[in-house]
Design a protein around this motif. Structure first.
Motif, PDB file in Angstrom:
ATOM      1  N   ALA A 216      -1.041   0.123   1.302  1.00 39.57           N
ATOM      2  CA  ALA A 216      -0.684  -1.218   1.777  1.00 39.57           C
ATOM      3  C   ALA A 216      -1.910  -1.994   2.229  1.00 39.57           C
ATOM      4  O   ALA A 216      -1.900  -3.222   2.262  1.00 39.57           O
ATOM      5  N   ALA A 217      -2.964  -1.269   2.570  1.00 42.33           N
ATOM      6  CA  ALA A 217      -4.194  -1.944   2.998  1.00 42.33           C
ATOM      7  C   ALA A 217      -4.803  -2.773   1.865  1.00 42.33           C
ATOM      8  O   ALA A 217      -5.667  -3.605   2.111  1.00 42.33           O
ATOM      9  N   HIS A 218      -4.370  -2.511   0.641  1.00 43.40           N
ATOM     10  CA  HIS A 218      -4.879  -3.305  -0.488  1.00 43.40           C
ATOM     11  C   HIS A 218      -4.058  -4.578  -0.678  1.00 43.40           C
ATOM     12  O   HIS A 218      -4.373  -5.383  -1.543  1.00 43.40           O
ATOM     13  N   ASP A 219      -2.989  -4.735   0.106  1.00 44.16           N
ATOM     14  CA  ASP A 219      -2.181  -5.953   0.002  1.00 44.16           C
ATOM     15  C   ASP A 219      -3.018  -7.155   0.439  1.00 44.16           C
ATOM     16  O   ASP A 219      -4.013  -7.022   1.132  1.00 44.16           O
TER      17      ASP A 219
ATOM     18  N   ALA B 148      -3.847 -10.059   7.895  1.00 39.10           N
ATOM     19  CA  ALA B 148      -3.357  -9.432   9.125  1.00 39.10           C
ATOM     20  C   ALA B 148      -2.677  -8.104   8.814  1.00 39.10           C
ATOM     21  O   ALA B 148      -2.888  -7.097   9.505  1.00 39.10           O
ATOM     22  N   ALA B 149      -1.859  -8.132   7.753  1.00 39.59           N
ATOM     23  CA  ALA B 149      -1.166  -6.900   7.358  1.00 39.59           C
ATOM     24  C   ALA B 149      -2.189  -5.851   6.946  1.00 39.59           C
ATOM     25  O   ALA B 149      -2.078  -4.670   7.288  1.00 39.59           O
ATOM     26  N   HIS B 150      -3.198  -6.290   6.260  1.00 39.70           N
ATOM     27  CA  HIS B 150      -4.276  -5.413   5.803  1.00 39.70           C
ATOM     28  C   HIS B 150      -4.881  -4.661   6.993  1.00 39.70           C
ATOM     29  O   HIS B 150      -5.033  -3.443   6.976  1.00 39.70           O
TER      30      HIS B 150
ATOM     31  N   GLN C 107      -4.620  -0.644   7.944  1.00 39.29           N
ATOM     32  CA  GLN C 107      -5.840   0.158   8.125  1.00 39.29           C
ATOM     33  C   GLN C 107      -5.751   0.962   9.416  1.00 39.29           C
ATOM     34  O   GLN C 107      -6.134   2.126   9.470  1.00 39.29           O
ATOM     35  N   THR C 108      -5.214   0.304  10.435  1.00 34.04           N
ATOM     36  CA  THR C 108      -5.028   0.993  11.719  1.00 34.04           C
ATOM     37  C   THR C 108      -4.042   2.145  11.556  1.00 34.04           C
ATOM     38  O   THR C 108      -4.277   3.260  12.033  1.00 34.04           O
ATOM     39  N   ALA C 109      -2.934   1.851  10.861  1.00 34.24           N
ATOM     40  CA  ALA C 109      -1.912   2.892  10.664  1.00 34.24           C
ATOM     41  C   ALA C 109      -2.505   4.090   9.922  1.00 34.24           C
ATOM     42  O   ALA C 109      -2.238   5.250  10.274  1.00 34.24           O
ATOM     43  N   ALA C 110      -3.330   3.808   8.910  1.00 29.02           N
ATOM     44  CA  ALA C 110      -3.939   4.902   8.140  1.00 29.02           C
ATOM     45  C   ALA C 110      -4.881   5.719   9.016  1.00 29.02           C
ATOM     46  O   ALA C 110      -4.838   6.951   9.009  1.00 29.02           O
ATOM     47  N   ALA C 111      -5.698   5.031   9.811  1.00 31.93           N
ATOM     48  CA  ALA C 111      -6.666   5.752  10.662  1.00 31.93           C
ATOM     49  C   ALA C 111      -5.941   6.596  11.711  1.00 31.93           C
ATOM     50  O   ALA C 111      -6.320   7.746  11.962  1.00 31.93           O
ATOM     51  N   VAL C 112      -4.903   6.021  12.303  1.00 34.39           N
ATOM     52  CA  VAL C 112      -4.178   6.743  13.354  1.00 34.39           C
ATOM     53  C   VAL C 112      -3.415   7.936  12.759  1.00 34.39           C
ATOM     54  O   VAL C 112      -3.387   9.021  13.348  1.00 34.39           O
ATOM     55  N   SER C 113      -2.830   7.740  11.581  1.00 33.14           N
ATOM     56  CA  SER C 113      -2.115   8.855  10.935  1.00 33.14           C
ATOM     57  C   SER C 113      -3.079   9.983  10.613  1.00 33.14           C
ATOM     58  O   SER C 113      -2.783  11.155  10.836  1.00 33.14           O
ATOM     59  N   HIS C 114      -4.255   9.626  10.090  1.00 35.09           N
ATOM     60  CA  HIS C 114      -5.231  10.665   9.764  1.00 35.09           C
ATOM     61  C   HIS C 114      -5.718  11.374  11.016  1.00 35.09           C
ATOM     62  O   HIS C 114      -5.944  12.586  10.999  1.00 35.09           O
ATOM     63  N   ALA C 115      -5.827  10.640  12.106  1.00 33.32           N
ATOM     64  CA  ALA C 115      -6.247  11.270  13.361  1.00 33.32           C
ATOM     65  C   ALA C 115      -5.171  12.237  13.857  1.00 33.32           C
ATOM     66  O   ALA C 115      -5.472  13.342  14.329  1.00 33.32           O
TER      67      ALA C 115
END
Lengths: 127, 240
Positions: free
Chosen positions: B38-41, B45-47, B51-59
């Motif tokens: 979704a970060a490629h959308d 703002a959504a982007h 990106q935050t969601a991806a970083a937090v999930s990976h953490a």
């Protein structure tokens, strides 16, 4: 580049396909070893992305069958799996005998890293 | 306690929690992958949010994986892979893993492999997981602090060996370590704290370090307070 993606998890298969497509590859999906052989028969892949934990036959069994066909001997395979690399008892065999060019541990691999691994695997080796 | 054919030693409860940790990895990975896509959308703002969601999930995945790794090694499901480890390269790799997470929290990471840092014999993956878990705790704590100061990954030669750890001006220190170590006395599984909270990250880091016969301790270095482990340098490798 044509990628054969062997991934039993439907959600992940969709996400991986989308990422690989965005990276410019065409993708054939298979959920099992048997289906993968059929997909490869339909169109020869340039790279195989493989989850080792598959229904019925595991990924290592698939690789032994895949490599038994002469025309598929040199197709690079990227393992992208939930099996932790340190528990991969066949790691050496996978690399030396079964042509696995890279092993990625799913929980620690982003889609971007997977796409980079596929591009690297498919790149011609400099002589 | 059960022992399987491979010599693995896990209690029923540990086996359950290892299974749970492995199971939790899957949906977390799916969320991380969806967020990354979704970060490629196009919407900016959504982007950023994705990106935050991806970083937090990976953490979160990193914490769950570190927990599973500590259980596997403690329970002899997987053996330690001892090898020569260069502490400075270990710190570089840890910083590389922590960077996307720190960026989301707008926390600066500083790397300071001190002078005369000697190589050690350790399990590199275990050490890196421990430092990464600890690093995430420091990033979150630093982001919550009034004063925005960097988190420092540092190694130096101490009186009893090589001291590697994380330092900052947050309140992380003796109390956090005591809380994390209390979890040992009560139960091995701080599951309710597993996804977030300093105790879980510190607990996991300490648990991993114990497999290497090291323990976390409160440390002070160059005016900063932190948590660090003292690792024994390799006598043989010093000669190479």
């Amino acid at each position: 580049m044509h990628v054969l993606l062997i991934e039993p998890d439907r959600l992940q298969a969709t996400a991986l396909t989308q990422a690989l497509t965005q990276a410019g590859h065409s993708v054939a999906q298979a959920v099992s070893a048997q289906a993968a052989v059929a997909r490869a028969d339909e169109r020869q892949p340039d790279v195989v992305v493989l989850e080792l934990q598959l229904p019925h036959h595991n990924g290592v069994e698939f690789l032994y069958e895949f490599r038994s066909y002469f025309e598929w001997l040199r197709i690079p395979v990227v393992v992208h799996s939930f099996v932790p690399p340190r528990e991969l008892k066949h790691a050496v065999t996978l690399a030396r005998e079964l042509g696995v060019v890279q092993t990625l541990y799913k929980p620690q691999t982003t889609l971007q890293q997977l796409c980079a691994a596929v591009a690297h695997a498919a790149a011609p080796v400099a002589s | 306690m059960q022992q399987n054919g491979d010599g693995a030693q896990l209690s029923d409860q540990e086996r359950l929690f290892l299974g749970l940790a492995e199971q939790l990895s899957r949906p977390l990975l799916q969320i991380a992958q969806l967020a990354e896509l979704a970060a490629h959308d196009e919407l900016a703002a959504a982007h950023e949010r994705w990106q935050t969601a991806a970083a937090v999930s990976h953490a979160s995945l990193q914490l769950v994986e570190s927990y599973a790794l500590s259980l596997r090694v403690h329970g002899k499901v997987t053996p330690l892979h001892l090898e020569p480890v260069t502490v400075s390269s270990l710190l570089y790799d840890t910083a590389h893993h922590l960077q996307p997470f720190a960026k989301q929290y707008d926390v600066e990471l500083q790397l300071e492999p001190g002078p005369r840092v000697q190589p050690i014999i350790a399990d590199r993956a275990v050490l890196q997981s421990a430092l990464t878990s600890l690093g995430q705790v420091f990033v979150v704590a630093q982001a919550e602090a009034d004063e925005r100061t960097p988190v420092r990954l540092s190694a130096h030669r101490g009186r009893h060996g090589m001291v590697a750890g994380l330092y900052g001006k947050s309140t992380l220190g003796a109390e956090s370590l005591r809380r994390a170590q209390t979890l040992y006395g009560q139960a091995r599984q701080p599951l309710e704290h597993l996804v977030s909270g300093p105790a879980a990250g510190v607990f996991v880091a300490d648990s991993l370090l114990r497999t290497l016969a090291a323990r976390l301790h409160v440390a002070r270095y160059r005016g900063l307070t932190g948590l660090a482990a003292t690792l024994q340098p390799s006598q043989q490798l010093q000669l190479v």
